[in-house]
Design an enzyme around this catalytic site. Sequence first.
Site, PDB file in Angstrom:
ATOM      1  CG  PHE A 125       3.855  35.454  45.609  1.00 24.04           C
ATOM      2  CD1 PHE A 125       3.630  34.980  46.892  1.00 24.04           C
ATOM      3  CD2 PHE A 125       4.271  36.759  45.442  1.00 24.04           C
ATOM      4  CE1 PHE A 125       3.829  35.797  47.993  1.00 24.04           C
ATOM      5  CE2 PHE A 125       4.472  37.587  46.544  1.00 24.04           C
ATOM      6  CZ  PHE A 125       4.245  37.103  47.819  1.00 24.04           C
ATOM      7  CG  ASP A 195       8.920  32.860  41.687  1.00 26.86           C
ATOM      8  OD1 ASP A 195       9.761  32.606  42.571  1.00 26.86           O
ATOM      9  OD2 ASP A 195       8.318  33.945  41.603  1.00 26.86           O
ATOM     10  CE1 TYR A 220      10.786  38.476  50.633  1.00 30.03           C
ATOM     11  CE2 TYR A 220      12.058  39.874  49.165  1.00 30.03           C
ATOM     12  CZ  TYR A 220      10.854  39.274  49.514  1.00 30.03           C
ATOM     13  OH  TYR A 220       9.748  39.497  48.744  1.00 30.03           O
ATOM     14  CE  LYS A 221       9.188  35.050  49.840  1.00 30.61           C
ATOM     15  NZ  LYS A 221       8.513  34.966  48.531  1.00 30.61           N
ATOM     16  NE  ARG A 369       2.976  31.353  54.367  1.00 24.27           N
ATOM     17  CZ  ARG A 369       3.650  32.075  53.453  1.00 24.27           C
ATOM     18  NH1 ARG A 369       3.656  31.695  52.187  1.00 24.27           N
ATOM     19  NH2 ARG A 369       4.272  33.178  53.788  1.00 24.27           N
TER      20      ARG A 369
HETATM   21  C1  LIG Z   1       8.184  36.082  47.905  1.00 23.83           C
HETATM   22  C2  LIG Z   1       7.853  35.886  46.466  1.00 23.83           C
HETATM   23  C3  LIG Z   1       8.011  36.929  45.568  1.00 23.83           C
HETATM   24  C4  LIG Z   1       8.484  38.277  46.041  1.00 23.83           C
HETATM   25  O1  LIG Z   1       8.613  39.214  45.068  1.00 23.83           O
HETATM   26  P1  LIG Z   1       9.235  40.649  45.416  1.00 23.83           P
HETATM   27  O2  LIG Z   1       9.424  41.262  44.112  1.00 23.83           O
HETATM   28  O3  LIG Z   1      10.493  40.406  46.199  1.00 23.83           O
HETATM   29  O4  LIG Z   1       8.272  41.362  46.286  1.00 23.83           O
HETATM   30  C5  LIG Z   1       7.712  36.690  44.235  1.00 23.83           C
HETATM   31  N1  LIG Z   1       7.267  35.467  43.826  1.00 23.83           N
HETATM   32  C6  LIG Z   1       7.099  34.450  44.684  1.00 23.83           C
HETATM   33  C7  LIG Z   1       6.618  33.129  44.203  1.00 23.83           C
HETATM   34  C8  LIG Z   1       7.369  34.625  46.035  1.00 23.83           C
HETATM   35  O5  LIG Z   1       7.199  33.642  46.899  1.00 23.83           O
END
Ligand SMILES: *Cc1c(COP(=O)(O)O)cnc(C)c1O
Length: 410
Positions: A125, A195, A220-221, A369
């Site tokens: 990400f 992650d 939050y996911k 997606r």
């Molecule tokens: C959603 C997500 C994030 C989000 O990071 P924030 O610090 O909450 O913005 C980070 N890494 C991955 C792999 C994600 O899917």
Amino acid sequence: MLTRESFENLDKDDQLAYCRDLFDLSPNLVYLNGNSLGAMPKSVTGKLKELAEKEWSGGLIRSWLTSSWYEMPQRIGDKIARLIGAGPGEVIVADSTSVNLFKLVAAALNKQKPRYKIVADTENFPTDLYVLQGLASMLPQVELVLAERDQLEQLVDENTAILVLAQTAYKSGELYDMEAVTALAQSKGALMLWDLSHSCGAFPVDLNGVGADLAVGCGYKYLNGGPGAPAYLYVAKTLQADLKQPLAGWMGHADPFAMSLEYQPAEGIRSMLCGTHPVIGMASLEQGVDLFGDIDMQLVVMKSRQMGELFIRLVEERCSDYGFKLASPRDSSKRGSQVSFQHDQAYAIMQALIERDVIGDFRAPDCIRFGFTPLYLRYVDIWRAVDRLEEVMENALWNDEKYKSKNAVT
Ligand SMILES: *Cc1c(COP(=O)(O)O)cnc(C)c1O
């Protein structure tokens, strides 16, 4: 040919069907974006009202003790631990995923000296890559090496301090074999950080089982913690005494209220905290995490895979003339809880779908997606989503000026 009736029958037999009612969702909405922002548990409204009226307004500062605000990071961390195969005292809720990644990788680099390489992959990400770039630019001796999936074996070497990967690739949904990759990193003496943002809450994860060193993830996911919910991090018990993170704030101090002039890290996972946690955000997150209560994650993963398979089958049956290319692994055991398709007009197609109450998202440059959240999706939602997609394609409804200019959030 698949029929709508067959989807309705699957809903009748679905052992998780009762969970949908725990969320506040309009019956007409097909929400295939819970992998980006989970739906709101109904219990949040009451909890936030109580928090505002009783705990904050009435209790004021006393509520740190009387409403157990102070324990939230560890208490919620221990609840998340169950979902990711970690033990008590190995997970804590804090900050954002980005910040947690910074803390853990900085601590790992320090521990692993004179090793100087961070290895990550190009499917990670973006925020993860940016944080790693930031660390490398701050620490002149540190080098960030970006690998393709099939180059890890070759690029992780005796100078590698840490390997940083997302278990589920955010765009394609492709999974890593956590056990094999963790073993690969550790066989070279590197630490392994996962992650779990697109994994936790979507299917079972077993950090202790694979012997992972470190992990971070998002609230939050699939955990349904609310927009910008706090994130969590994991440090294996055996590593905790050796890791010093650089954002040494008072909440990570052994005795914050001693107000001493000298930083003295707390023992165990609390040393990973920095400043005061956002109690309101934590309270929402706890509602989301509590919904998993005693839910059997095997049922969750089975439903998720079946939904993904049915979605792909339906798109291929009904939209085969419109130039979609599957951008996710076809084998559902190699895929997280999402399916992506590539298309030249991906952005406009998704905008047209959203206007028709089918919410997925667009990921640059050319992917639509769709995320599958087994707790609150109905099988018939899969049917309805593809039905609308066919309608959008058959009538070229995407071909409208209003769908062409990109919004700030996609
Ligand atoms: C959603 C997500 C994030 C989000 O990071 P924030 O610090 O909450 O913005 C980070 N890494 C991955 C792999 C994600 O899917």
